[in-house]
Design a protein around this motif. Structure first.
Motif, PDB file in Angstrom:
ATOM      1  N   GLU A  35      42.114  55.253  31.061  1.00  0.00           N
ATOM      2  CA  GLU A  35      40.764  54.835  31.416  1.00  0.00           C
ATOM      3  C   GLU A  35      39.711  55.833  30.946  1.00  0.00           C
ATOM      4  OE1 GLU A  35      41.104  54.152  35.626  1.00  0.00           O
ATOM      5  OE2 GLU A  35      42.175  52.264  35.330  1.00  0.00           O
ATOM      6  N   ASN A  36      40.074  57.103  30.768  1.00  0.00           N
ATOM      7  CA  ASN A  36      39.120  58.121  30.325  1.00  0.00           C
ATOM      8  C   ASN A  36      39.241  58.464  28.846  1.00  0.00           C
ATOM      9  OD1 ASN A  36      37.862  58.561  32.869  1.00  0.00           O
ATOM     10  ND2 ASN A  36      39.725  59.593  33.532  1.00  0.00           N
ATOM     11  N   SER A  37      40.145  57.812  28.135  1.00  0.00           N
ATOM     12  CA  SER A  37      40.349  58.105  26.719  1.00  0.00           C
ATOM     13  C   SER A  37      39.206  57.548  25.875  1.00  0.00           C
ATOM     14  CB  SER A  37      41.670  57.504  26.241  1.00  0.00           C
ATOM     15  OG  SER A  37      41.756  57.577  24.834  1.00  0.00           O
ATOM     16  N   GLN A  38      38.586  58.408  25.085  1.00  0.00           N
ATOM     17  CA  GLN A  38      37.511  57.980  24.199  1.00  0.00           C
ATOM     18  C   GLN A  38      38.022  57.023  23.124  1.00  0.00           C
ATOM     19  OE1 GLN A  38      34.235  58.405  24.627  1.00  0.00           O
ATOM     20  NE2 GLN A  38      34.880  59.318  26.566  1.00  0.00           N
ATOM     21  N   ARG A  39      39.232  57.265  22.627  1.00  0.00           N
ATOM     22  CA  ARG A  39      39.787  56.384  21.589  1.00  0.00           C
ATOM     23  C   ARG A  39      40.008  54.973  22.120  1.00  0.00           C
ATOM     24  NH1 ARG A  39      44.828  58.951  19.152  1.00  0.00           N
ATOM     25  NH2 ARG A  39      45.056  59.876  21.198  1.00  0.00           N
ATOM     26  N   ILE A  40      40.457  54.852  23.354  1.00  0.00           N
ATOM     27  CA  ILE A  40      40.660  53.533  23.952  1.00  0.00           C
ATOM     28  C   ILE A  40      39.310  52.861  24.199  1.00  0.00           C
ATOM     29  CG2 ILE A  40      41.585  52.273  25.938  1.00  0.00           C
ATOM     30  CD1 ILE A  40      43.709  53.429  23.989  1.00  0.00           C
ATOM     31  N   LYS A  41      38.322  53.625  24.697  1.00  0.00           N
ATOM     32  CA  LYS A  41      36.993  53.064  24.940  1.00  0.00           C
ATOM     33  C   LYS A  41      36.355  52.572  23.642  1.00  0.00           C
ATOM     34  CE  LYS A  41      35.901  55.661  29.106  1.00  0.00           C
ATOM     35  NZ  LYS A  41      35.077  56.714  29.698  1.00  0.00           N
ATOM     36  N   GLN A  42      36.553  53.303  22.542  1.00  0.00           N
ATOM     37  CA  GLN A  42      35.992  52.884  21.260  1.00  0.00           C
ATOM     38  C   GLN A  42      36.592  51.571  20.792  1.00  0.00           C
ATOM     39  OE1 GLN A  42      36.793  56.240  18.754  1.00  0.00           O
ATOM     40  NE2 GLN A  42      34.983  57.371  19.427  1.00  0.00           N
ATOM     41  N   ARG A  43      37.869  51.390  21.037  1.00  0.00           N
ATOM     42  CA  ARG A  43      38.556  50.181  20.556  1.00  0.00           C
ATOM     43  C   ARG A  43      38.418  48.995  21.495  1.00  0.00           C
ATOM     44  NH1 ARG A  43      43.092  51.001  17.125  1.00  0.00           N
ATOM     45  NH2 ARG A  43      43.179  48.742  17.122  1.00  0.00           N
ATOM     46  N   LEU A  44      38.497  49.234  22.810  1.00  0.00           N
ATOM     47  CA  LEU A  44      38.567  48.131  23.775  1.00  0.00           C
ATOM     48  C   LEU A  44      37.392  48.066  24.745  1.00  0.00           C
ATOM     49  CD1 LEU A  44      42.341  48.442  24.774  1.00  0.00           C
ATOM     50  CD2 LEU A  44      41.328  46.813  23.157  1.00  0.00           C
ATOM     51  N   GLY A  45      36.547  49.078  24.754  1.00  0.00           N
ATOM     52  CA  GLY A  45      35.521  49.162  25.786  1.00  0.00           C
ATOM     53  C   GLY A  45      36.134  49.737  27.052  1.00  0.00           C
ATOM     54  N   GLN A  46      35.431  49.596  28.149  1.00  0.00           N
ATOM     55  CA  GLN A  46      35.943  50.117  29.418  1.00  0.00           C
ATOM     56  C   GLN A  46      37.124  49.255  29.879  1.00  0.00           C
ATOM     57  OE1 GLN A  46      34.849  52.995  30.892  1.00  0.00           O
ATOM     58  NE2 GLN A  46      36.650  52.743  32.175  1.00  0.00           N
ATOM     59  N   VAL A  47      38.239  49.885  30.191  1.00  0.00           N
ATOM     60  CA  VAL A  47      39.424  49.165  30.655  1.00  0.00           C
ATOM     61  C   VAL A  47      39.853  49.697  32.016  1.00  0.00           C
ATOM     62  CG1 VAL A  47      40.285  48.653  28.340  1.00  0.00           C
ATOM     63  CG2 VAL A  47      41.046  50.730  29.498  1.00  0.00           C
ATOM     64  N   SER A  48      40.626  48.887  32.709  1.00  0.00           N
ATOM     65  CA  SER A  48      41.277  49.329  33.940  1.00  0.00           C
ATOM     66  C   SER A  48      42.770  49.054  33.779  1.00  0.00           C
ATOM     67  CB  SER A  48      40.714  48.609  35.165  1.00  0.00           C
ATOM     68  OG  SER A  48      40.919  47.217  35.065  1.00  0.00           O
ATOM     69  N   VAL A  49      43.565  49.839  34.457  1.00  0.00           N
ATOM     70  CA  VAL A  49      45.016  49.741  34.345  1.00  0.00           C
ATOM     71  C   VAL A  49      45.561  49.033  35.583  1.00  0.00           C
ATOM     72  CG1 VAL A  49      47.165  51.050  34.152  1.00  0.00           C
ATOM     73  CG2 VAL A  49      45.120  51.821  32.942  1.00  0.00           C
ATOM     74  N   GLY A  50      46.433  48.051  35.353  1.00  0.00           N
ATOM     75  CA  GLY A  50      47.018  47.292  36.447  1.00  0.00           C
ATOM     76  C   GLY A  50      48.329  47.889  36.945  1.00  0.00           C
ATOM     77  N   LEU A  51      48.945  47.195  37.859  1.00  0.00           N
ATOM     78  CA  LEU A  51      50.237  47.611  38.407  1.00  0.00           C
ATOM     79  C   LEU A  51      51.324  47.464  37.345  1.00  0.00           C
ATOM     80  CD1 LEU A  51      49.991  45.927  41.916  1.00  0.00           C
ATOM     81  CD2 LEU A  51      49.686  48.344  41.360  1.00  0.00           C
ATOM     82  N   PRO A  52      52.373  48.266  37.419  1.00  0.00           N
ATOM     83  CA  PRO A  52      53.430  48.210  36.395  1.00  0.00           C
ATOM     84  C   PRO A  52      54.069  46.828  36.272  1.00  0.00           C
ATOM     85  CG  PRO A  52      53.715  50.143  37.787  1.00  0.00           C
ATOM     86  CD  PRO A  52      52.635  49.311  38.410  1.00  0.00           C
ATOM     87  N   LEU A  53      54.243  46.400  35.020  1.00  0.00           N
ATOM     88  CA  LEU A  53      54.991  45.181  34.728  1.00  0.00           C
ATOM     89  C   LEU A  53      56.484  45.470  34.765  1.00  0.00           C
ATOM     90  CD1 LEU A  53      52.853  43.949  31.707  1.00  0.00           C
ATOM     91  CD2 LEU A  53      52.792  43.085  34.049  1.00  0.00           C
ATOM     92  N   SER A  54      56.826  46.703  34.392  1.00  0.00           N
ATOM     93  CA  SER A  54      58.224  47.132  34.423  1.00  0.00           C
ATOM     94  C   SER A  54      58.247  48.632  34.637  1.00  0.00           C
ATOM     95  CB  SER A  54      58.907  46.701  33.128  1.00  0.00           C
ATOM     96  OG  SER A  54      59.343  47.740  32.359  1.00  0.00           O
ATOM     97  N   ILE A 102      51.961  58.349  26.020  1.00  0.00           N
ATOM     98  CA  ILE A 102      51.392  57.031  26.307  1.00  0.00           C
ATOM     99  C   ILE A 102      51.097  56.355  24.979  1.00  0.00           C
ATOM    100  CG2 ILE A 102      49.517  55.761  27.411  1.00  0.00           C
ATOM    101  CD1 ILE A 102      49.156  58.211  29.266  1.00  0.00           C
ATOM    102  N   ALA A 103      51.715  55.220  24.759  1.00  0.00           N
ATOM    103  CA  ALA A 103      51.489  54.438  23.543  1.00  0.00           C
ATOM    104  C   ALA A 103      50.859  53.111  23.957  1.00  0.00           C
ATOM    105  CB  ALA A 103      52.791  54.206  22.797  1.00  0.00           C
ATOM    106  N   VAL A 104      49.622  52.884  23.518  1.00  0.00           N
ATOM    107  CA  VAL A 104      48.891  51.667  23.888  1.00  0.00           C
ATOM    108  C   VAL A 104      49.009  50.669  22.739  1.00  0.00           C
ATOM    109  CG1 VAL A 104      46.670  50.699  24.550  1.00  0.00           C
ATOM    110  CG2 VAL A 104      47.305  52.996  25.320  1.00  0.00           C
ATOM    111  N   ARG A 105      49.612  49.517  23.031  1.00  0.00           N
ATOM    112  CA  ARG A 105      49.726  48.437  22.042  1.00  0.00           C
ATOM    113  C   ARG A 105      48.442  47.627  22.064  1.00  0.00           C
ATOM    114  NH1 ARG A 105      54.834  46.135  24.325  1.00  0.00           N
ATOM    115  NH2 ARG A 105      55.849  48.083  24.746  1.00  0.00           N
ATOM    116  N   MET A 106      47.730  47.668  20.943  1.00  0.00           N
ATOM    117  CA  MET A 106      46.432  47.023  20.825  1.00  0.00           C
ATOM    118  C   MET A 106      46.579  45.539  20.491  1.00  0.00           C
ATOM    119  SD  MET A 106      44.615  49.381  21.660  1.00  0.00           S
ATOM    120  CE  MET A 106      43.222  50.338  21.234  1.00  0.00           C
ATOM    121  N   PRO A 107      45.520  44.754  20.711  1.00  0.00           N
ATOM    122  CA  PRO A 107      45.575  43.315  20.419  1.00  0.00           C
ATOM    123  C   PRO A 107      45.862  43.001  18.946  1.00  0.00           C
ATOM    124  CG  PRO A 107      43.596  43.857  21.667  1.00  0.00           C
ATOM    125  CD  PRO A 107      44.255  45.140  21.314  1.00  0.00           C
TER     126      PRO A 107
END
Length: 141
Positions: A35-54, A102-107
């Motif tokens: 949520e505080n990563s500048q690289r994620i904000k640049q690509r996706l805007g402000q995001v929030s993280v949900g509960l674990p899927l797995s 942490i590896a974020v899979r982008m759209p």
């Protein structure tokens, strides 16, 4: 017999609670970093993280050296609470070091890796602590 079963169940319950706490801690750490990563904000805007899927927690003991691995798959939501990406989180804790990847899979299908050093404000710092082993292989015939 009943006392033995109660002790086993009690021990299992304590281990499950400890595992759940470890998963929660890693999830909170990952959420803050994403949520505080500048690289994620640049690509996706402000995001929030949900509960674990797995999630999974494992430990191993090799020659007396214990390490523990916590793996989580977390959904990332945009401001409209629409899922936009997923974060694969792996934290490995050993006696000499602890690494969280942490590896974020982008759209678009690519992956953005959040590095320990860059994302924690330690430019160029070493993320590894402990001894460095330099080895050379020689084939003796």
């Amino acid at each position: 017999m009943g006392g033995l079963a109660n002790a086993a169940i009690s021990g299992l319950a304590q281990q499950l609670e400890k595992t759940a706490a470890e998963s929660r801690n890693v999830s909170q750490l990952a959420a803050a970093r994403v949520e505080n990563s500048q690289r994620i904000k640049q690509r996706l805007g402000q995001v929030s993280v949900g509960l674990p899927l797995s999630q999974s927690v494992s430990s191993q003991n090799i020659n007396g050296r214990v390490s523990k691995t916590v793996s989580l798959l977390l959904p990332l939501y945009n401001a409209a609470r629409v899922p936009v990406a997923q974060a694969q989180v792996t934290q490995v804790e050993g006696q000499a070091q602890s690494i969280c990847r942490i590896a974020v899979r982008m759209p678009e299908g690519d992956t953005v890796v959040l590095d320990d050093d860059a994302d924690l404000g330690r430019p160029g710092g070493s993320r590894h602590s402990g001894d460095i082993i330099d080895a050379e292989f020689r084939d003796l015939k």
